[in-house]
Design a protein around this motif. Structure first.
Motif, PDB file in Angstrom:
ATOM      1  N   LYS A   1      61.949-108.402  31.278  1.00  0.00           N
ATOM      2  CA  LYS A   1      62.662-107.909  30.087  1.00  0.00           C
ATOM      3  C   LYS A   1      62.038-106.606  29.570  1.00  0.00           C
ATOM      4  O   LYS A   1      62.738-105.715  29.103  1.00  0.00           O
ATOM      5  CB  LYS A   1      62.667-108.974  28.994  1.00  0.00           C
TER       6      LYS A   1
ATOM      7  N   GLY B   1      60.148-105.595  21.722  1.00  0.00           N
ATOM      8  CA  GLY B   1      61.039-106.743  21.877  1.00  0.00           C
ATOM      9  C   GLY B   1      60.270-108.044  21.811  1.00  0.00           C
ATOM     10  O   GLY B   1      59.023-108.062  21.830  1.00  0.00           O
ATOM     11  N   PHE B   2      60.996-109.133  21.718  1.00  0.00           N
ATOM     12  CA  PHE B   2      60.420-110.484  21.745  1.00  0.00           C
ATOM     13  C   PHE B   2      61.085-111.261  22.861  1.00  0.00           C
ATOM     14  O   PHE B   2      62.227-110.976  23.208  1.00  0.00           O
ATOM     15  CB  PHE B   2      60.678-111.212  20.416  1.00  0.00           C
ATOM     16  N   ALA B   3      60.408-112.228  23.405  1.00  0.00           N
ATOM     17  CA  ALA B   3      61.048-113.129  24.367  1.00  0.00           C
ATOM     18  C   ALA B   3      60.456-114.514  24.208  1.00  0.00           C
ATOM     19  O   ALA B   3      59.242-114.695  24.268  1.00  0.00           O
ATOM     20  CB  ALA B   3      60.851-112.624  25.787  1.00  0.00           C
ATOM     21  N   LEU B   4      61.333-115.454  23.937  1.00  0.00           N
ATOM     22  CA  LEU B   4      60.920-116.864  23.828  1.00  0.00           C
ATOM     23  C   LEU B   4      61.369-117.522  25.120  1.00  0.00           C
ATOM     24  O   LEU B   4      62.566-117.566  25.409  1.00  0.00           O
ATOM     25  CB  LEU B   4      61.619-117.487  22.621  1.00  0.00           C
ATOM     26  N   GLU B   5      60.408-117.989  25.901  1.00  0.00           N
ATOM     27  CA  GLU B   5      60.743-118.505  27.233  1.00  0.00           C
ATOM     28  C   GLU B   5      60.285-119.951  27.364  1.00  0.00           C
ATOM     29  O   GLU B   5      59.367-120.398  26.668  1.00  0.00           O
ATOM     30  CB  GLU B   5      60.031-117.660  28.307  1.00  0.00           C
TER      31      GLU B   5
ATOM     32  N   THR C   1      77.705-111.205  24.830  1.00  0.00           N
ATOM     33  CA  THR C   1      77.576-110.230  23.738  1.00  0.00           C
ATOM     34  C   THR C   1      76.897-108.983  24.321  1.00  0.00           C
ATOM     35  O   THR C   1      76.298-109.060  25.404  1.00  0.00           O
ATOM     36  CB  THR C   1      76.674-110.789  22.616  1.00  0.00           C
ATOM     37  N   GLY C   2      76.980-107.895  23.616  1.00  0.00           N
ATOM     38  CA  GLY C   2      76.284-106.694  24.088  1.00  0.00           C
ATOM     39  C   GLY C   2      74.783-106.870  23.908  1.00  0.00           C
ATOM     40  O   GLY C   2      74.346-107.552  22.981  1.00  0.00           O
TER      41      GLY C   2
ATOM     42  N   MET D   1      62.560-105.833  17.498  1.00  0.00           N
ATOM     43  CA  MET D   1      63.687-106.778  17.612  1.00  0.00           C
ATOM     44  C   MET D   1      63.143-108.201  17.707  1.00  0.00           C
ATOM     45  O   MET D   1      62.884-108.712  18.787  1.00  0.00           O
ATOM     46  CB  MET D   1      64.494-106.489  18.880  1.00  0.00           C
TER      47      MET D   1
ATOM     48  N   LYS E   1      64.635-103.612  29.474  1.00  0.00           N
ATOM     49  CA  LYS E   1      65.038-103.144  28.142  1.00  0.00           C
ATOM     50  C   LYS E   1      64.265-101.882  27.749  1.00  0.00           C
ATOM     51  O   LYS E   1      64.372-101.415  26.628  1.00  0.00           O
ATOM     52  CB  LYS E   1      64.874-104.265  27.121  1.00  0.00           C
TER      53      LYS E   1
ATOM     54  N   VAL F   1      69.093-113.178  19.239  1.00  0.00           N
ATOM     55  CA  VAL F   1      70.506-112.784  19.276  1.00  0.00           C
ATOM     56  C   VAL F   1      71.245-113.679  20.277  1.00  0.00           C
ATOM     57  O   VAL F   1      70.756-113.902  21.388  1.00  0.00           O
ATOM     58  CB  VAL F   1      70.622-111.308  19.742  1.00  0.00           C
ATOM     59  N   ALA F   2      72.420-114.156  19.866  1.00  0.00           N
ATOM     60  CA  ALA F   2      73.211-114.994  20.788  1.00  0.00           C
ATOM     61  C   ALA F   2      73.627-114.151  21.989  1.00  0.00           C
ATOM     62  O   ALA F   2      74.000-112.980  21.847  1.00  0.00           O
ATOM     63  CB  ALA F   2      74.444-115.513  20.068  1.00  0.00           C
TER      64      ALA F   2
ATOM     65  N   ALA G   1      64.816-110.717  16.300  1.00  0.00           N
ATOM     66  CA  ALA G   1      65.950-111.636  16.151  1.00  0.00           C
ATOM     67  C   ALA G   1      66.243-112.375  17.445  1.00  0.00           C
ATOM     68  O   ALA G   1      66.008-111.859  18.534  1.00  0.00           O
ATOM     69  CB  ALA G   1      67.197-110.860  15.711  1.00  0.00           C
TER      70      ALA G   1
ATOM     71  N   ILE H   1      71.604-105.591  22.545  1.00  0.00           N
ATOM     72  CA  ILE H   1      71.281-104.566  21.532  1.00  0.00           C
ATOM     73  C   ILE H   1      70.168-103.648  22.045  1.00  0.00           C
ATOM     74  O   ILE H   1      70.246-102.426  21.935  1.00  0.00           O
ATOM     75  CB  ILE H   1      70.888-105.227  20.191  1.00  0.00           C
ATOM     76  N   LEU H   2      69.132-104.254  22.622  1.00  0.00           N
ATOM     77  CA  LEU H   2      68.000-103.430  23.082  1.00  0.00           C
ATOM     78  C   LEU H   2      68.420-102.485  24.208  1.00  0.00           C
ATOM     79  O   LEU H   2      67.932-101.348  24.279  1.00  0.00           O
ATOM     80  CB  LEU H   2      66.838-104.318  23.519  1.00  0.00           C
TER      81      LEU H   2
HETATM   82  N1  CTP Z   1      68.187-109.095  22.511  1.00  0.00           N
HETATM   83  C1  CTP Z   1      69.078-108.091  22.230  1.00  0.00           C
HETATM   84  N2  CTP Z   1      70.417-108.299  22.402  1.00  0.00           N
HETATM   85  C2  CTP Z   1      70.885-109.453  22.885  1.00  0.00           C
HETATM   86  C3  CTP Z   1      69.968-110.494  23.222  1.00  0.00           C
HETATM   87  C4  CTP Z   1      68.629-110.280  23.022  1.00  0.00           C
HETATM   88  O1  CTP Z   1      68.647-107.024  21.818  1.00  0.00           O
HETATM   89  N3  CTP Z   1      72.190-109.621  23.022  1.00  0.00           N
HETATM   90  C5  CTP Z   1      66.744-108.856  22.302  1.00  0.00           C
HETATM   91  C6  CTP Z   1      66.043-109.899  21.468  1.00  0.00           C
HETATM   92  O2  CTP Z   1      66.064-109.558  20.088  1.00  0.00           O
HETATM   93  C7  CTP Z   1      64.641-109.845  22.031  1.00  0.00           C
HETATM   94  C8  CTP Z   1      64.840-109.466  23.490  1.00  0.00           C
HETATM   95  O3  CTP Z   1      66.146-108.883  23.562  1.00  0.00           O
HETATM   96  O4  CTP Z   1      63.841-108.843  21.431  1.00  0.00           O
HETATM   97  C9  CTP Z   1      64.786-110.609  24.449  1.00  0.00           C
HETATM   98  O5  CTP Z   1      65.683-111.608  24.031  1.00  0.00           O
HETATM   99  P1  CTP Z   1      65.968-112.870  24.934  1.00  0.00           P
HETATM  100  O6  CTP Z   1      67.047-113.692  24.288  1.00  0.00           O
HETATM  101  O7  CTP Z   1      64.668-113.510  25.256  1.00  0.00           O
HETATM  102  O8  CTP Z   1      66.468-112.160  26.265  1.00  0.00           O
HETATM  103  P2  CTP Z   1      67.821-112.018  26.961  1.00  0.00           P
HETATM  104  O9  CTP Z   1      67.955-110.608  27.379  1.00  0.00           O
HETATM  105  O10 CTP Z   1      68.915-112.571  26.101  1.00  0.00           O
HETATM  106  O11 CTP Z   1      67.571-112.873  28.268  1.00  0.00           O
HETATM  107  P3  CTP Z   1      67.825-114.432  28.613  1.00  0.00           P
HETATM  108  O12 CTP Z   1      68.703-114.992  27.554  1.00  0.00           O
HETATM  109  O13 CTP Z   1      68.418-114.380  29.942  1.00  0.00           O
HETATM  110  O14 CTP Z   1      66.458-115.070  28.610  1.00  0.00           O
END
Ligand code: CTP
Length: 402
Positions: free
Chosen positions: A339, A324-328, A306-307, A275, A343, A279-280, A277, A309-310
């Motif tokens: 995460k 998964g990915f996380a941009l912090e 939003t739901g 994953m 997840k 995701v919003a 992406a 996905i992971l």
């Molecule tokens: N992700 C997902 N579904 C979402 C948001 C994020 O599956 N609705 C996935 C992203 O594709 C990514 C990972 O979760 O691989 C972490 O995404 P991130 O946006 O960093 O984490 P969030 O869980 O949204 O946490 P936060 O916004 O609080 O940092």
């Protein structure tokens, strides 16, 4: 696990450019993959790195001269040409490429190139003015028309101080290119990999949306790298301006909800999910069916979550590899670890959005992999293609140990 290039014999031809020192890392990469590597150096290569370095690393004599003193020369170039499964010229200067294109054989390496019938692979490295020169481009085209291979150089800082194309490809990109040439079915042959990329767009009204700056480059690099290792790849992507190559099955989505549905529908038919992406996390609660008109000085926009996905995938995962990915921007490793756990990921790739050259829209990335047993693997600043190769190396290792 037998490695895909186990026992392959590689002649590494090192030519004279500053990137010659990087050939040491390339040699090591092939050795780690179980290859036997023998080195040929041109006269100018020896100005940059001493033959002793390659002799020590390869455990073999390094050929530096067509006519060594006190030795019977016989047809050593022919023997080497027959011994090799592939000849990798790395770094390849404009000079060796020009000589190969013209059929010039005036030293051991150029003679070997002409004598060989094995795959000939050039990893060019030179200043951007040379790589863009039409003479070089014609030479490359000519060699490619004979079936020889080129591993594209990267764009980045060059020895001249300029920034542009011409920097030697990363060693993992070189390795994987050679692997796909020698072992076309690929190390991930038969493995079905589902990858997400890009941003999502959450509509406010028919002409406006909430989104982020994700370019999709990381996810696309992963898709390309997995496909070149023989995986069958499905790429679920948000709106991006990138092209996919044909072996990738591309599914375009727009919103987080569409991405969620596309991933959950396909997850059961895949072995690995990555994953990448962005995701919003929120979407407008009541998107308007018609274009909103401006009213008053300030306007409120109600959003709903939003739901995840992971998390939805984790609920149905029966042991597949999920990355998964996380941009912090703050507490990068701590947030990444949280995460990873929440997840239920196989591993997570974290990067720091505040670091120059990492994150959205760049061609490079600086990713650290975090594993549930506490292991961390800092990949360093790399091109997104090289980062993708390293992530896939890990996936291969995990699959091999499964
Ligand atoms: N992700 C997902 N579904 C979402 C948001 C994020 O599956 N609705 C996935 C992203 O594709 C990514 C990972 O979760 O691989 C972490 O995404 P991130 O946006 O960093 O984490 P969030 O869980 O949204 O946490 P936060 O916004 O609080 O940092």
């Amino acid at each position: 696990m037998t490695l895909p290039l186990q026992d392959k014999k590689i002649v590494l031809g090192v030519t004279g450019g500053i990137a010659a020192y990087k050939a040491c890392g390339v040699l090591r990469r092939f050795q780690k993959a179980g290859c036997e590597v023998r080195v040929v150096m041109t006269a100018s290569a020896q100005k940059f790195v001493a033959p002793l370095t390659f002799e020590t690393l390869s455990g073999h004599e390094v050929v530096t001269d067509m006519f060594p003193p006190r030795r019977t020369v016989k047809t050593r170039h022919v023997r080497w040409a027959e011994w090799a499964d592939a000849i990798l010229i790395c770094p390849a200067t404009a000079n060796i490429i020009g000589k190969a294109a013209a059929g010039i054989a005036d030293d051991f390496l150029s003679t070997l190139i002409l004598a060989s019938r094995r795959p000939l692979i050039f990893a060019p490295a030179m200043d951007y003015e040379m790589i863009e020169n039409p003479i070089y481009r014609e030479n490359r085209k000519k060699l490619e028309s004979f079936g020889h291979h080129f591993i594209d150089s990267e764009t980045g800082h060059l020895a001249s101080g300029a920034v542009g194309p011409g920097r030697l490809a990363d060693e993992s990109v070189i390795y994987s290119a050679v692997e796909s040439i020698l072992h076309p079915s690929g190390a991930l042959s038969g493995v079905r990999v589902l990858i997400t990329a890009g941003p999502t767009r959450e509509p406010i009204d028919p002409v406006r949306y909430l989104s982020n700056n994700s370019s999709g480059k990381m996810g696309f690099a992963l898709a390309e790298a997995a496909a070149s290792r023989g995986a069958s790849v499905t790429l679920v992507t948000g709106p991006v301006s990138l092209e996919t190559m044909p072996p990738v099955d591309r599914i375009d989505v727009s919103t987080a909800a569409e991405m969620n549905d596309a991933v959950l529908a396909r997850f059961p038919d895949h072995d690995v999910l990555i994953m990448a992406a962005a995701v919003a996390d929120f979407t407008p609660l009541h998107p308007s069916g018609s274009k909103l008109k401006k009213q008053g000085e300030a306007v409120g926009l109600k959003l709903r979550r939003t739901g995840d996905i992971l998390k939805n995938v984790a609920a149905v995962n029966d042991g597949k590899i999920v990355v998964g990915f996380a941009l912090e921007t703050d507490d990068v490793l701590e947030n990444g670890k949280r995460k990873l756990k929440e997840k239920r990921l196989t591993f997570i790739c974290v990067n720091d959005a505040t670091e120059p050259g990492a994150g959205f829209e760049t061609d490079t990335n600086h990713v650290t992999l975090l594993f549930p047993d506490g292991e961390t693997d800092d990949l360093g600043m790399l091109s997104k293609s090289a980062t993708a190769e390293k992530i896939l190396d890990r996936i291969e290792i995990i699959r091999g140990g499964a």
